[in-house]
Design a protein around this motif. Structure first.
Motif, PDB file in Angstrom:
ATOM      1  N   LEU A 177     110.867  88.678  31.546  1.00 33.93           N
ATOM      2  CA  LEU A 177     110.054  88.865  30.344  1.00 33.93           C
ATOM      3  C   LEU A 177     110.396  90.159  29.615  1.00 33.93           C
ATOM      4  CD1 LEU A 177     106.546  87.682  31.616  1.00 33.93           C
ATOM      5  CD2 LEU A 177     108.118  86.460  30.111  1.00 33.93           C
ATOM      6  N   THR A 178     110.819  91.181  30.357  1.00 39.42           N
ATOM      7  CA  THR A 178     111.126  92.476  29.748  1.00 39.42           C
ATOM      8  C   THR A 178     112.607  92.654  29.446  1.00 39.42           C
ATOM      9  OG1 THR A 178     111.338  93.497  31.936  1.00 39.42           O
ATOM     10  CG2 THR A 178     109.166  93.560  30.888  1.00 39.42           C
ATOM     11  N   GLY A 179     113.411  91.643  29.695  1.00 40.07           N
ATOM     12  CA  GLY A 179     114.851  91.756  29.443  1.00 40.07           C
ATOM     13  C   GLY A 179     115.623  91.064  30.547  1.00 40.07           C
ATOM     14  N   LEU A 180     116.333  91.850  31.360  1.00 34.50           N
ATOM     15  CA  LEU A 180     117.103  91.311  32.469  1.00 34.50           C
ATOM     16  C   LEU A 180     116.877  92.171  33.700  1.00 34.50           C
ATOM     17  CD1 LEU A 180     120.275  90.702  30.393  1.00 34.50           C
ATOM     18  CD2 LEU A 180     119.113  88.887  31.598  1.00 34.50           C
ATOM     19  N   VAL A 181     116.854  91.550  34.847  1.00 37.65           N
ATOM     20  CA  VAL A 181     116.696  92.287  36.092  1.00 37.65           C
ATOM     21  C   VAL A 181     117.841  91.932  37.024  1.00 37.65           C
ATOM     22  CG1 VAL A 181     114.190  92.450  35.942  1.00 37.65           C
ATOM     23  CG2 VAL A 181     115.210  90.489  37.085  1.00 37.65           C
ATOM     24  N   ARG A 182     118.114  92.844  37.936  1.00 32.55           N
ATOM     25  CA  ARG A 182     119.189  92.655  38.900  1.00 32.55           C
ATOM     26  C   ARG A 182     118.596  92.168  40.225  1.00 32.55           C
ATOM     27  NH1 ARG A 182     124.123  96.474  39.945  1.00 32.55           N
ATOM     28  NH2 ARG A 182     123.452  97.340  37.972  1.00 32.55           N
ATOM     29  N   ILE A 183     119.157  91.081  40.775  1.00 32.17           N
ATOM     30  CA  ILE A 183     118.694  90.516  42.039  1.00 32.17           C
ATOM     31  C   ILE A 183     119.838  90.567  43.042  1.00 32.17           C
ATOM     32  CG2 ILE A 183     117.918  88.426  43.205  1.00 32.17           C
ATOM     33  CD1 ILE A 183     116.522  87.602  40.697  1.00 32.17           C
ATOM     34  N   SER A 184     119.574  91.124  44.203  1.00 22.89           N
ATOM     35  CA  SER A 184     120.564  91.140  45.270  1.00 22.89           C
ATOM     36  C   SER A 184     120.701  89.735  45.857  1.00 22.89           C
ATOM     37  CB  SER A 184     120.145  92.122  46.355  1.00 22.89           C
ATOM     38  OG  SER A 184     120.992  92.002  47.491  1.00 22.89           O
TER      39      SER A 184
END
Length: 246
Positions: free
Chosen positions: A147-154
């Motif tokens: 929702l806030t952009g992009l996130v990094r997932i391991s």
């Protein structure tokens, strides 16, 4: 007292540069070493100023941000990259050039501070390493829309992958995210020592499989550590048996 984080801002929109400057100026431990409005100027300044971090727009005329990041990496520059963009469709390309973070415009101050913290950790790790680590043959992390952009997932945190037409849903605990991949492509990208495909539309992390069972009709099922059950496709039964040592 630690040295300030020297930052080069690159964006073809002057207002975007102004916004980042206003956000950065009151922050402790940072210094703006330069500003550039295009890719060629950015590379020239990076060569002369050796910034610790480049806040880099992607969609620019001429040499875009991905090209700039790739050129910096090829030059061996000890520089972290954080992309700042109005578009969310460059996440895979950002991963390919090892960006530290990916911020969506308009950038918020708290989100920028988190990106700076990631850049510091990245630089500290790179500078402590005596010998560069060889690149992994498998994908170790994913950039996913949020929702806030992009996130990094391991990749190590992913418990289950399920197919939804042309998209894959990555399940991490009670949350999940969609990425645009085929399951065949994702199966190739994930480490087979850690993940196993159990159905034409499902990949499981191996350590989430707590047991196997077979019903009266002969269908196999995986019992998962969270109590759920996952039907095993017929063409994957032999691989699952090998996994169980049978």
């Amino acid at each position: 007292m630690t040295d300030p984080l020297n930052i080069l801002i690159v964006d073809d929109e002057p207002l975007a540069i102004d916004r980042l400057r206003l956000l950065l100026e009151p922050m402790a431990g940072v210094a703006i070493s330069g500003e550039a409005g295009d890719g060629e100027t950015a590379l020239d300044l990076a060569g002369r100023l050796s910034p610790d971090l480049v806040l880099l727009d992607i969609a620019m005329p001429g040499m875009d941000g991905i090209d700039v990041a790739r050129a910096l990496a090829e030059s061996g520059a000890d520089t972290a990259i954080v992309f700042v963009t109005a578009f969310d469709n460059f996440a895979v390309a950002a991963f390919d050039v090892a960006a530290v973070d990916y911020l969506m415009k308009p950038v918020q101050g708290d989100r920028l501070e988190r990106a700076l913290a990631r850049a510091r950790l990245h630089l500290a790790g790179e500078r402590r390493a005596a010998v560069p680590r060889p690149p992994s043959a498998h994908v170790e992390e994913f950039w996913v829309p949020d929702l806030t952009g992009l996130v990094r997932i391991s990749a190590a945190d992913i418990e289950r992958v399920t197919a939804e037409r042309d998209y894959m849903r990555l399940h991490v605990g009670r949350r999940s995210w969609l990425i645009h991949r085929t399951i065949a492509k994702l199966e190739q990208e994930l480490d087979p020592k850690r993940f196993i495909r159990v159905h034409r539309s499902v990949i499981l992390r191996r350590d989430t499989i707590a047991g196997l069972s077979r019903d009266e009709a002969g269908h196999w099922c995986a019992r998962l550590t969270d109590g759920a059950e996952q039907r095993i496709g017929r063409s994957y039964v032999e691989e699952i048996k090998r996994f169980a040592g049978r």
